[in-house]
Design a protein around this motif. Sequence first.
Motif, PDB file in Angstrom:
ATOM      1  N   HIS A  65      15.195   2.170 -15.809  1.00 37.29           N
ATOM      2  CA  HIS A  65      15.244   3.417 -17.292  1.00 37.29           C
ATOM      3  C   HIS A  65      14.467   2.838 -18.464  1.00 37.29           C
ATOM      4  O   HIS A  65      12.939   3.939 -18.271  1.00 37.29           O
ATOM      5  CB  HIS A  65      16.157   4.037 -17.638  1.00 37.29           C
ATOM      6  CG  HIS A  65      16.782   4.820 -15.891  1.00 37.29           C
ATOM      7  ND1 HIS A  65      15.915   5.721 -15.485  1.00 37.29           N
ATOM      8  CD2 HIS A  65      17.955   4.319 -15.392  1.00 37.29           C
ATOM      9  CE1 HIS A  65      16.974   6.369 -14.175  1.00 37.29           C
ATOM     10  NE2 HIS A  65      17.850   5.917 -14.610  1.00 37.29           N
ATOM     11  N   LEU A  66      14.604   1.757 -19.199  1.00 38.51           N
ATOM     12  CA  LEU A  66      14.434   1.472 -20.398  1.00 38.51           C
ATOM     13  C   LEU A  66      12.918   0.152 -19.321  1.00 38.51           C
ATOM     14  O   LEU A  66      11.994   0.774 -20.127  1.00 38.51           O
ATOM     15  CB  LEU A  66      14.685  -0.082 -20.902  1.00 38.51           C
ATOM     16  CG  LEU A  66      16.426   0.038 -21.524  1.00 38.51           C
ATOM     17  CD1 LEU A  66      17.059  -1.012 -21.395  1.00 38.51           C
ATOM     18  CD2 LEU A  66      15.804   1.035 -22.640  1.00 38.51           C
ATOM     19  N   LYS A  67      12.773   0.067 -18.386  1.00 41.63           N
ATOM     20  CA  LYS A  67      10.751  -0.756 -17.936  1.00 41.63           C
ATOM     21  C   LYS A  67       9.772   1.111 -17.519  1.00 41.63           C
ATOM     22  O   LYS A  67       9.397   1.108 -18.037  1.00 41.63           O
ATOM     23  CB  LYS A  67      10.679  -1.521 -16.455  1.00 41.63           C
ATOM     24  CG  LYS A  67      11.327  -2.560 -16.985  1.00 41.63           C
ATOM     25  CD  LYS A  67      11.273  -3.073 -15.771  1.00 41.63           C
ATOM     26  CE  LYS A  67      11.936  -4.754 -15.500  1.00 41.63           C
ATOM     27  NZ  LYS A  67      12.816  -5.193 -14.610  1.00 41.63           N
ATOM     28  N   GLU A  68      10.253   1.701 -17.130  1.00 35.80           N
ATOM     29  CA  GLU A  68       9.334   3.539 -17.037  1.00 35.80           C
ATOM     30  C   GLU A  68       9.563   3.632 -18.717  1.00 35.80           C
ATOM     31  O   GLU A  68       8.661   4.254 -18.795  1.00 35.80           O
ATOM     32  CB  GLU A  68      10.847   4.300 -16.092  1.00 35.80           C
ATOM     33  CG  GLU A  68      10.706   3.784 -15.190  1.00 35.80           C
ATOM     34  CD  GLU A  68       9.407   4.390 -14.161  1.00 35.80           C
ATOM     35  OE1 GLU A  68       8.744   5.107 -14.363  1.00 35.80           O
ATOM     36  OE2 GLU A  68       9.497   2.922 -13.301  1.00 35.80           O
ATOM     37  N   LEU A  69      10.485   3.686 -19.712  1.00 35.94           N
ATOM     38  CA  LEU A  69      10.328   4.146 -20.686  1.00 35.94           C
ATOM     39  C   LEU A  69       8.973   3.300 -21.349  1.00 35.94           C
ATOM     40  O   LEU A  69       7.590   3.284 -21.814  1.00 35.94           O
ATOM     41  CB  LEU A  69      11.359   4.781 -21.796  1.00 35.94           C
ATOM     42  CG  LEU A  69      12.602   5.424 -20.930  1.00 35.94           C
ATOM     43  CD1 LEU A  69      13.915   5.560 -21.838  1.00 35.94           C
ATOM     44  CD2 LEU A  69      11.736   6.965 -21.315  1.00 35.94           C
ATOM     45  N   GLU A  70       8.908   2.194 -21.047  1.00 36.52           N
ATOM     46  CA  GLU A  70       8.929   0.992 -21.645  1.00 36.52           C
ATOM     47  C   GLU A  70       7.383   1.841 -22.050  1.00 36.52           C
ATOM     48  O   GLU A  70       6.116   1.084 -22.050  1.00 36.52           O
ATOM     49  CB  GLU A  70       8.991  -0.773 -21.748  1.00 36.52           C
ATOM     50  CG  GLU A  70       7.946  -1.540 -22.530  1.00 36.52           C
ATOM     51  CD  GLU A  70       8.574  -2.866 -22.565  1.00 36.52           C
ATOM     52  OE1 GLU A  70       7.986  -3.339 -22.868  1.00 36.52           O
ATOM     53  OE2 GLU A  70       9.332  -2.991 -22.197  1.00 36.52           O
ATOM     54  N   ARG A  71       7.118   1.095 -20.028  1.00 40.36           N
ATOM     55  CA  ARG A  71       5.506   1.314 -19.062  1.00 40.36           C
ATOM     56  C   ARG A  71       5.108   2.862 -19.605  1.00 40.36           C
ATOM     57  O   ARG A  71       4.158   2.821 -20.466  1.00 40.36           O
ATOM     58  CB  ARG A  71       5.479   2.071 -18.181  1.00 40.36           C
ATOM     59  CG  ARG A  71       4.216   1.860 -17.474  1.00 40.36           C
ATOM     60  CD  ARG A  71       4.325   1.886 -15.402  1.00 40.36           C
ATOM     61  NE  ARG A  71       5.586   2.976 -15.143  1.00 40.36           N
ATOM     62  CZ  ARG A  71       4.861   4.608 -15.113  1.00 40.36           C
ATOM     63  NH1 ARG A  71       2.976   4.346 -15.717  1.00 40.36           N
ATOM     64  NH2 ARG A  71       5.394   5.437 -14.765  1.00 40.36           N
ATOM     65  N   SER A  72       5.383   4.546 -19.922  1.00 42.54           N
ATOM     66  CA  SER A  72       4.855   5.443 -20.652  1.00 42.54           C
ATOM     67  C   SER A  72       4.765   5.045 -21.969  1.00 42.54           C
ATOM     68  O   SER A  72       4.270   6.269 -22.927  1.00 42.54           O
ATOM     69  CB  SER A  72       5.810   6.333 -19.617  1.00 42.54           C
ATOM     70  OG  SER A  72       6.837   5.946 -21.356  1.00 42.54           O
TER      71      SER A  72
END
Length: 134
Positions: free
Chosen positions: A52-59
């Motif tokens: 989830h952190l990777k997805e939020l960072e990507r966004s």
Amino acid sequence: MDQRQALVSFAALSQETRLRIVRMLVIAGPEGMAAGLIAEKAEVSPSNVSFHLKELERSGLIDQKRESRSIIYTANYETLSGLVRFLMEDCCGGRPEICAPAAEVAACCAPASETHLRQTGAMEGATVKPSEAS
């Protein structure tokens, strides 16, 4: 913020755990939180929180920095306030008094230079100064 970036941000926030993480990081402030603490507070496994952190960072909604052996995550307030501004940019058909409560909330998260412009009245369309808030 353009429409494409807004859609990426909303897609990232449309998942319950990610929304919870962003809200936790907003509350944590600029000090942020370590990934392990985020997992603990979100009540998810470390591998799950990592996803989830990777997805939020990507966004672009969160940032990370390394401190010693920990990775500290923080909310990206500029992106978050940009998302609020994107939603409010055509607010109320030119009747700013209707949008004033939302503008006050958005102003609290504005980047420092923008907050200064609002306070001095130099920002076009600025209708509510923080000192005038109830």
